[in-house]
Write an enzyme that holds these catalytic residues in place. Structure first.
Site, short mmCIF file in Angstrom:
data_model
loop_
_atom_site.label_atom_id
_atom_site.label_comp_id
_atom_site.label_asym_id
_atom_site.label_seq_id
_atom_site.Cartn_x
_atom_site.Cartn_y
_atom_site.Cartn_z
N LYS A 24 -18.63 -82.40 23.97
CA LYS A 24 -18.18 -82.53 25.36
C LYS A 24 -18.96 -83.59 26.11
O LYS A 24 -18.41 -84.29 26.97
CB LYS A 24 -18.32 -81.18 26.10
CG LYS A 24 -17.27 -80.17 25.70
CD LYS A 24 -17.22 -79.03 26.71
CE LYS A 24 -16.17 -78.00 26.33
NZ LYS A 24 -16.19 -76.83 27.20
N LYS A 78 -7.17 -76.83 25.59
CA LYS A 78 -6.40 -76.94 26.82
C LYS A 78 -6.79 -78.19 27.61
O LYS A 78 -6.09 -78.60 28.52
CB LYS A 78 -6.49 -75.68 27.69
CG LYS A 78 -7.88 -75.09 27.95
CD LYS A 78 -7.77 -73.82 28.78
CE LYS A 78 -8.83 -72.77 28.76
NZ LYS A 78 -9.94 -72.67 27.95
N LYS A 123 -9.95 -79.37 17.12
CA LYS A 123 -9.41 -78.06 17.51
C LYS A 123 -8.40 -78.20 18.65
O LYS A 123 -8.50 -79.12 19.45
CB LYS A 123 -10.55 -77.09 17.86
CG LYS A 123 -11.04 -77.16 19.24
CD LYS A 123 -11.95 -76.00 19.63
CE LYS A 123 -12.28 -76.20 21.10
NZ LYS A 123 -13.15 -75.31 21.74
P1 TYM Z 1 -12.89 -71.08 25.90
O1 TYM Z 1 -12.35 -70.87 27.25
O2 TYM Z 1 -13.11 -72.46 25.41
O3 TYM Z 1 -12.00 -70.34 24.83
C1 TYM Z 1 -11.69 -68.97 24.99
C2 TYM Z 1 -11.54 -68.31 23.64
O4 TYM Z 1 -10.53 -68.95 22.87
C3 TYM Z 1 -11.06 -69.33 21.61
N1 TYM Z 1 -10.46 -70.62 21.23
C4 TYM Z 1 -9.87 -70.85 20.05
N2 TYM Z 1 -9.68 -70.06 18.98
C5 TYM Z 1 -9.01 -70.60 17.92
N3 TYM Z 1 -8.56 -71.87 17.90
C6 TYM Z 1 -8.74 -72.70 18.96
N4 TYM Z 1 -8.26 -73.93 18.94
C7 TYM Z 1 -9.41 -72.18 20.11
N5 TYM Z 1 -9.74 -72.71 21.30
C8 TYM Z 1 -10.38 -71.74 21.98
C9 TYM Z 1 -12.56 -69.49 21.84
O5 TYM Z 1 -13.28 -69.36 20.62
C10 TYM Z 1 -12.84 -68.35 22.79
O6 TYM Z 1 -12.98 -67.13 22.10
N6 TYM Z 1 -17.76 -70.18 26.22
C11 TYM Z 1 -16.48 -69.55 26.14
C12 TYM Z 1 -16.22 -68.58 27.28
C13 TYM Z 1 -17.32 -67.60 27.46
C14 TYM Z 1 -17.57 -66.46 26.65
C15 TYM Z 1 -18.72 -65.83 27.20
C16 TYM Z 1 -16.94 -65.94 25.52
C17 TYM Z 1 -18.25 -67.62 28.46
N7 TYM Z 1 -19.10 -66.56 28.29
C18 TYM Z 1 -19.25 -64.69 26.65
C19 TYM Z 1 -17.49 -64.79 24.97
C20 TYM Z 1 -18.62 -64.17 25.53
C21 TYM Z 1 -15.41 -70.62 26.17
O7 TYM Z 1 -15.60 -71.68 26.67
O8 TYM Z 1 -14.24 -70.23 25.71
#
Ligand code: TYM
Length: 333
Positions: free
Chosen positions: A113, A198, A195
């Site tokens: 990022k 969004k 990957k």
């Molecule tokens: P974020 O918002 O990027 O993604 C949310 C969830 O979706 C999963 N994910 C994917 N899984 C499979 N293939 C993909 N292409 C893909 N893109 C996203 C992510 O693995 C995630 O489970 N840091 C986290 C949010 C967060 C969080 C936490 C999660 C903040 N605090 C505490 C768990 C526990 C994030 O940015 O997710």
């Protein structure tokens, strides 16, 4: 019997993608009755890259609606906004003082990022520490996430273990990542080595949960594949491997069954078949979403968030007091 505790969240930085659904949400729905689940909207994390304030507010509401439309039941789960529970930011600070620059510099998501930014914010660097705070505040046993979050779970465990051993107390429970067997790493439809995200500037690369049927089919038809024309689950065919993964995560069929089903069938038909199962599943979600996304449901969403924040705050407050005590802060009398 005490249920094991699950916690997870998604950033409200746009409309959710098929990656978020298959890597996280679909899995959450499967386990929600078996565990004590807390699902939150990671709005504090979202501002690690600039967000337009009014868009962020809208996206936060829309993300909750998408949770519910995907099948997360607000009656049995705690659903809340991270910014409504101030202990997240406070524990984040304490954990900052127990985390090393070196370990944060090794986070691959930060490296990816930060390359895209001219001025890299401190928040982006510090992001995994806030994530550790989210997880550790609630004595979480398992954290259901996609593969891309595995490293953040590892650093959370390291920070928790370090804190416990520094103060000689088991203040934090050591959590485990809970990663689905299929769907944990959905790749971009335009570049299967990246990957699905969004924040991709090319919408052809991702399926939004709110894309209509025609758009979904069109995006799958245009998905980048190879010229072998054999539906086979292999690392040499990353585009087709990604489509098999998606088809498997949606239908529950094994890779070998899928290979048999599409033996001798060209990529054109296979791509449409994948598009159709995705469109069918998202259609049900969209119907529920459209219902929720109307003014009459505004107060329903607010009630869910208020109730969730209250429940979450009670647990978070107790844990933060334990932490303050462990580090030696004076009790407020
Ligand atoms: P974020 O918002 O990027 O993604 C949310 C969830 O979706 C999963 N994910 C994917 N899984 C499979 N293939 C993909 N292409 C893909 N893109 C996203 C992510 O693995 C995630 O489970 N840091 C986290 C949010 C967060 C969080 C936490 C999660 C903040 N605090 C505490 C768990 C526990 C994030 O940015 O997710």
């Amino acid at each position: 019997m005490n249920k094991k505790i699950i916690l997870s969240g998604i950033q409200p930085s746009g409309i959710l993608t098929l990656g978020n659904y298959l890597g996280a949400l679909k899995n959450w729905v499967k386990i929600q009755t078996e565990y004590d689940c807390k699902f939150f909207i990671a709005d504090l994390h979202a501002i690690t890259v600039h967000q337009d304030p009014s868009v962020l507010r809208e996206n936060t509401k829309k993300t909750i609606m998408q949770y519910i439309a995907c099948g997360i039941d607000p009656e049995i789960n705690t659903i809340f906004a991270q910014s409504h529970v101030h202990e997240h930011a406070e524990l984040g600070w304490i954990l900052n003082c127990h985390t090393y620059m070196g370990e944060l510099s090794r986070m691959t998501q930060f490296k990816d990022k930060s390359h895209k930014q001219v001025n890299v914010g401190v928040g982006l660097f510090d992001y995994p520490v806030l994530m550790a705070a989210d997880i550790l505040l609630y004595n979480s046993d398992y954290v259901p996430v996609g593969e891309d979050q595995r490293q953040h779970l590892e650093i959370t465990r390291d920070i928790a273990q370090r804190f416990n051993s520094t103060y000689g107390k088991e203040v934090f429970k050591i959590p485990e990542a809970f990663i689905p067997e299929t769907g944990a790493r959905i790749m971009s439809l335009q570049d299967p080595t990246k990957k699905m995200s969004k924040s991709d500037s090319n919408p052809m690369g991702y399926i939004s949960l709110l894309d209509d049927r025609d758009t979904i089919i069109k995006k799958f038809k245009k998905a980048v594949t190879d010229s072998e024309n054999v539906v086979r689950y292999s690392d040499e065919q990353p585009g087709i491997k990604n489509l098999i993964n998606i088809y498997s995560a949606i239908t529950g069929k094994s890779y070998t069954d899928i290979e048999k089903e599409f033996q001798g069938v060209g990529y054109g038909k296979f791509k449409v078949a994948v598009g159709e199962v995705v469109a069918d599943e998202l259609d049900i979600i969209q119907q529920k979403y459209n219902k929720l996304n109307s003014p009459e449901y505004n107060s329903y969403i607010t009630e869910i968030l208020n109730k969730g924040a209250e429940e979450a705050h009670k647990i978070a407050e107790t844990k933060l007091n334990e932490v303050y005590d462990a580090v030696g802060f004076l009790n407020k009398l």
